[in-house]
Motif scaffolding. Structure first.
Motif, short mmCIF file in Angstrom:
data_model
loop_
_atom_site.label_atom_id
_atom_site.label_comp_id
_atom_site.label_asym_id
_atom_site.label_seq_id
_atom_site.Cartn_x
_atom_site.Cartn_y
_atom_site.Cartn_z
N THR A 281 -14.87 -11.48 -2.50
CA THR A 281 -13.72 -10.80 -3.09
C THR A 281 -14.18 -9.84 -4.19
N LYS A 282 -15.12 -10.29 -5.01
CA LYS A 282 -15.66 -9.42 -6.07
C LYS A 282 -16.38 -8.22 -5.47
N GLU A 283 -17.06 -8.45 -4.36
CA GLU A 283 -17.79 -7.37 -3.70
C GLU A 283 -16.83 -6.29 -3.19
N ILE A 284 -15.68 -6.73 -2.66
CA ILE A 284 -14.67 -5.77 -2.20
C ILE A 284 -14.15 -4.95 -3.36
N SER A 285 -13.88 -5.62 -4.50
CA SER A 285 -13.40 -4.91 -5.69
C SER A 285 -14.43 -3.88 -6.17
N PHE A 325 -0.21 14.15 3.01
CA PHE A 325 0.44 12.88 3.30
C PHE A 325 -0.59 11.76 3.47
N LEU A 326 -1.66 12.02 4.24
CA LEU A 326 -2.69 11.00 4.46
C LEU A 326 -3.42 10.64 3.17
N PHE A 327 -3.50 11.60 2.27
CA PHE A 327 -4.11 11.33 0.97
C PHE A 327 -3.35 10.22 0.24
N PHE A 328 -2.02 10.30 0.26
CA PHE A 328 -1.21 9.25 -0.39
C PHE A 328 -1.30 7.92 0.36
N VAL A 329 -1.49 8.00 1.69
CA VAL A 329 -1.69 6.77 2.47
C VAL A 329 -2.99 6.08 2.05
N VAL A 330 -4.06 6.87 1.85
CA VAL A 330 -5.34 6.33 1.41
C VAL A 330 -5.19 5.63 0.06
N VAL A 331 -4.51 6.31 -0.88
CA VAL A 331 -4.30 5.73 -2.21
C VAL A 331 -3.49 4.44 -2.12
N LEU A 332 -2.47 4.45 -1.26
CA LEU A 332 -1.62 3.26 -1.08
C LEU A 332 -2.44 2.07 -0.60
N PHE A 333 -3.28 2.27 0.40
CA PHE A 333 -4.08 1.16 0.92
C PHE A 333 -5.12 0.69 -0.10
N LEU A 334 -5.66 1.61 -0.87
CA LEU A 334 -6.60 1.21 -1.93
C LEU A 334 -5.90 0.31 -2.95
N LEU A 335 -4.67 0.68 -3.32
CA LEU A 335 -3.92 -0.13 -4.29
C LEU A 335 -3.55 -1.49 -3.69
N LEU A 336 -3.18 -1.49 -2.41
CA LEU A 336 -2.83 -2.76 -1.77
C LEU A 336 -4.04 -3.69 -1.68
N SER A 337 -5.24 -3.12 -1.53
CA SER A 337 -6.44 -3.96 -1.46
C SER A 337 -6.72 -4.65 -2.78
N LEU A 338 -6.17 -4.13 -3.87
CA LEU A 338 -6.35 -4.74 -5.19
C LEU A 338 -5.20 -5.70 -5.53
N PHE A 339 -4.15 -5.66 -4.72
CA PHE A 339 -2.95 -6.43 -5.04
C PHE A 339 -3.09 -7.86 -4.57
N SER A 349 -6.44 -20.27 1.45
CA SER A 349 -5.65 -19.18 0.87
C SER A 349 -6.55 -18.10 0.29
N LEU A 350 -7.69 -18.50 -0.28
CA LEU A 350 -8.63 -17.52 -0.82
C LEU A 350 -9.25 -16.70 0.30
N ARG A 351 -9.59 -17.33 1.40
CA ARG A 351 -10.17 -16.61 2.53
C ARG A 351 -9.16 -15.64 3.14
N SER A 352 -7.90 -16.08 3.22
CA SER A 352 -6.84 -15.20 3.72
C SER A 352 -6.64 -14.00 2.81
N LEU A 353 -6.66 -14.24 1.49
CA LEU A 353 -6.50 -13.16 0.52
C LEU A 353 -7.67 -12.18 0.61
N ARG A 354 -8.88 -12.70 0.72
CA ARG A 354 -10.05 -11.83 0.82
C ARG A 354 -10.01 -11.00 2.11
N SER A 355 -9.61 -11.62 3.22
CA SER A 355 -9.53 -10.90 4.49
C SER A 355 -8.47 -9.81 4.44
N GLN A 356 -7.36 -10.11 3.76
CA GLN A 356 -6.28 -9.13 3.60
C GLN A 356 -6.77 -7.93 2.79
N GLN A 358 -9.82 -6.97 2.38
CA GLN A 358 -10.84 -6.28 3.16
C GLN A 358 -10.21 -5.36 4.20
N LEU A 359 -9.14 -5.84 4.86
CA LEU A 359 -8.45 -5.03 5.86
C LEU A 359 -7.82 -3.79 5.23
#
Length: 401
Positions: A281-285, A325-339, A349-356, A358-359
């Motif tokens: 998870t830290k590596e993804i961040s 438009f795709l630029f805002f999609v990129v930003v949205l997914f980056l923010l979701l990956s931190l959420f 639950s930790l593995r599910s969160l990390r996989s989410q 990562q996706l």
């Protein structure tokens, strides 16, 4: 409206295919471990395959008997050289290798004298144990048996003069972490003592203990990603809905996004623990922070398009809208990956969160690749590269005639 209907139809077909793949992935999980397919075929991984195991045990005992006779004929050092030259045997079309551990007569330390993995031969087992465990994540969690040679030597043999033992190891032929069963016996010759054995793989540890991301990622996350990639394609089309090429681009982006999703879901992960998952998870961040430069690249592309003149093929308006438009999609997914959608209380639950996370992060990279691809296409079109290639091909074809 016809194009919208076609996009919706494509999306429905993709969802049906996704459900089919999900269903069969549960039944044929091991075949998604594609690099292990040959190993899987050889050993079948059937727990009830007792007949094959018995045939192997009987064959190994015959082979070990022959090797022990050779020890009496050759003497110890020549016997070691003989075993190194004839390290493996074939049985029913598959290869199996011998190993020899020699007692160092020092605090129960043993040296590996013969093995199919040449780089660990003549090393102490304490060193080998660490080397093998460091190669694979699964072997760090479930390492080879500590003091394996000593355990073999100190255990009484059966009436037939042999014994067997199960332990985790690396298959030297397929370079995979495996659960191994070995048949062995003891030797004591010319002041040298130890064990000689031969074994086979019972199952691949990653296949047996691992899982597909299909079974780890939360269902709500999958539903969100599927709906998101559909709406991204719809909005890309609506930005210039009268243009047939825009429909084609939207359909390609939808299919590519779905293909990318499936490739993520059928990828494999091994069993883990809290420490490993926290590190991932830290590596993804860390990767997210490193990928922040992509925002600067996207802004540069948008600014370049704003200052560019309208191209001769009239592609600038829809391309600029799509990239913004795709630029805002990129930003949205980056923010979701931190959420964080939930607080993890256990490894699952930790593995599910990390996989989410990562996706979401991978999707931000994917859509950034789409932005770069569209921009490259615009540049090639703007500089009439396609026309030049077309004219040259026509010229050469006419010249040949």
């Amino acid at each position: 409206m016809t194009h919208l209907f076609y996009l919706f139809l494509i999306f429905i077909i993709l969802i049906i295919l996704e459900l089919v793949i999900w269903y069969y992935s549960k039944i044929y999980k091991r075949y998604f471990f594609s690099s292990h397919a040959e190993l899987d075929t050889i050993f079948n991984y059937k727990k009830g395959d007792e007949e094959k195991m018995k045939r192997l045990d009987d064959e190994f005992k015959r082979e070990l008997n022959d090797r022990m006779k050779k020890l009496d004929e050759l003497g110890y050092q020549d016997w070691i050289m003989y075993n190194k030259r004839h390290i493996d045997i074939e049985f029913e079309g598959d290869k199996y290798y011998f190993f020899i551990f020699e007692d160092n007569n020092f605090e129960n330390q043993y040296t590996l004298r013969c093995n199919a993995t040449q780089e660990i031969v003549d090393l102490d087992y304490s060193v080998i144990e660490k080397l093998v465990a460091e190669k694979y994540v699964i072997l760090k969690l479930f390492p080879p048996l500590s003091n394996l040679p000593q355990t073999m030597y100190s255990t009484n043999l059966n009436e037939d003069g042999f014994n067997n033992i199960y332990y985790n190891w690396e298959d030297p032929y397929f370079k995979r972490p495996v659960k191994k069963k070995s048949v062995y016996t003891k030797f004591d010759k010319d002041k040298f003592k130890g064990v000689i054995g031969i074994g086979y793989t019972v199952y691949d540890l990653d296949v047996q203990l691992g899982d597909l991301y299909f079974n780890i990622i939360d269902t709500k996350t999958l539903i969100f990603v599927n709906i998101a990639m559909f709406f991204v394609s719809i909005i890309l089309y609506l930005l210039e809905y009268n243009n047939n090429s825009q429909f084609f681009m939207s359909a390609v982006v939808l299919v590519a996004a779905w293909t990318f999703l499936i490739s993520q879901l059928v990828s494999t992960t091994t069993v883990s623990n809290l420490e490993v998952e926290e590190n991932k998870t830290k590596e993804i961040s860390t990767n997210i922070l490193g990928a922040s430069f992509l925002i600067g690249v996207n802004i540069f592309i948008i600014n370049l398009l704003n200052t560019a003149k309208k191209s001769a093929v009239n592609t600038l308006p829809q391309i600029k809208k799509g990239i913004m438009f795709l630029f805002f999609v990129v930003v949205l997914f980056l923010l979701l990956s931190l959420f964080k959608f939930n607080n993890y209380l256990d490894i699952y639950s930790l593995r599910s969160l990390r996989s989410q996370s990562q996706l979401f992060f991978n999707y931000s990279i994917f859509y950034n690749i789409v932005i770069c691809s569209i921009f490259i296409y615009y540049l090639l079109n703007n500089f009439k590269v396609f026309n030049i290639i077309k004219n040259k091909s026509i010229f050469y074809s006419q010249k040949k005639k």
